[in-house]
Enzyme design. Structure first.
Site, PDB file in Angstrom:
ATOM      1  N   GLU A 203      48.300  57.299  70.323  1.00 18.12           N
ATOM      2  CA  GLU A 203      47.319  56.236  70.129  1.00 18.12           C
ATOM      3  C   GLU A 203      45.952  56.860  69.894  1.00 18.12           C
ATOM      4  OE1 GLU A 203      46.256  52.121  72.320  1.00 18.12           O
ATOM      5  OE2 GLU A 203      45.499  53.907  73.322  1.00 18.12           O
TER       6      GLU A 203
ATOM      7  N   HIS B  89      42.003  50.635  66.903  1.00 19.39           N
ATOM      8  CA  HIS B  89      43.157  51.232  67.570  1.00 19.39           C
ATOM      9  C   HIS B  89      44.240  51.513  66.537  1.00 19.39           C
ATOM     10  CE1 HIS B  89      42.364  49.758  71.956  1.00 19.39           C
ATOM     11  NE2 HIS B  89      41.260  50.140  71.346  1.00 19.39           N
TER      12      HIS B  89
END
Length: 242
Positions: A173, A154
């Site tokens: 993200e 991530h």
């Protein structure tokens, strides 16, 4: 308020009655909020476009000029107003656009699915070495999986979006994972959705065991890939600069 004649046939009697009961001042406030939300969310959509374009360029270059393409596919999502509201409540965030912008960094999301674990880090490196991309945060759930077996890389990236009144830097993200990781994560999501978060213990154990199986598949496929390419043993990690 009377509904637009062109729209009225699409509305139920109850909806028409509700519209007629709204006073002009309240309606004006609702319309103003919708316009403010559209201005707030639009840069995030463009941020997704920026990252998706960068990844698509890399993918096309690999397909045309390299011996294989490490990027299997790309997907994206933009949080809805309802999802943002739920996160504001969970994070106890002040309900203003400025506070939301500072506190919530995953409104815009891009997922990149790669062939092998080493490709995840390779694509991460190629993407973050671009001059206009700034790395805000990295969570490596591949090197450090979650307790249930979830694995993914991530990254919160910040990219410039050029609007009519000037550039705006937008956080996006980015999740990078292998096909096996993506398949497992998709299954986990479906199971939790079906049971509304209250998953039976037996299924949780099976899901964790499946994560181990997916991890073993990634290791085996990585080693086969390296043997075919005449490379050494399995070595992959975040670049030293992160």
């Amino acid at each position: 308020m009377q509904p637009d004649p062109a729209v009225a046939p699409l509305l139920s009697t109850r909806a028409i009655e509700a519209l007629q009961s709204i006073d002009p001042e309240t309606l004006g406030e609702v319309q103003a909020f919708r316009e403010d939300f559209a201005r707030f969310i639009m840069p995030y959509k463009f941020g997704i476009d920026e990252i998706s374009t960068k990844v698509s360029i890399l993918r096309e270059e690999f397909a045309e000029l390299q011996d294989y393409n490490p990027i299997e596919h790309i997907s994206s999502r933009l949080k809805s107003a309802e999802s943002i509201e739920q996160k504001v409540i969970r994070k106890n965030c002040e309900p203003t656009f400025e506070a939301i912008r500072d506190a919530i960094t995953d409104i815009a999301g891009v997922r990149i699915v790669c062939s092998f674990v080493s490709d995840v880090y390779r694509v991460f490196d190629l993407l973050t070495r671009q001059e206009d991309v700034r790395v805000l945060r990295v969570k490596d759930y591949i090197a450090h999986p979650k307790p249930n077996g979830y694995k993914s890389l991530h990254v919160i990236l910040e990219v410039p979006v050029f609007l009519s009144d000037g550039p705006v830097r937008v956080p996006v993200e980015v999740q990078l994972r292998t096909v096996a990781m993506d398949f497992w994560a998709s299954l986990e999501h479906k199971i939790y959705y079906k049971y509304d978060g209250e998953v039976p213990e037996r299924l949780l154990r099976d899901l964790t065991a499946a994560a181990s199986t997916a991890n073993q598949l990634d290791l085996t496929m990585e080693d086969l890939h390296r043997q075919v390419r005449g490379e050494g043993g399995t070595v992959y990690s975040l670049p030293a600069s992160v």
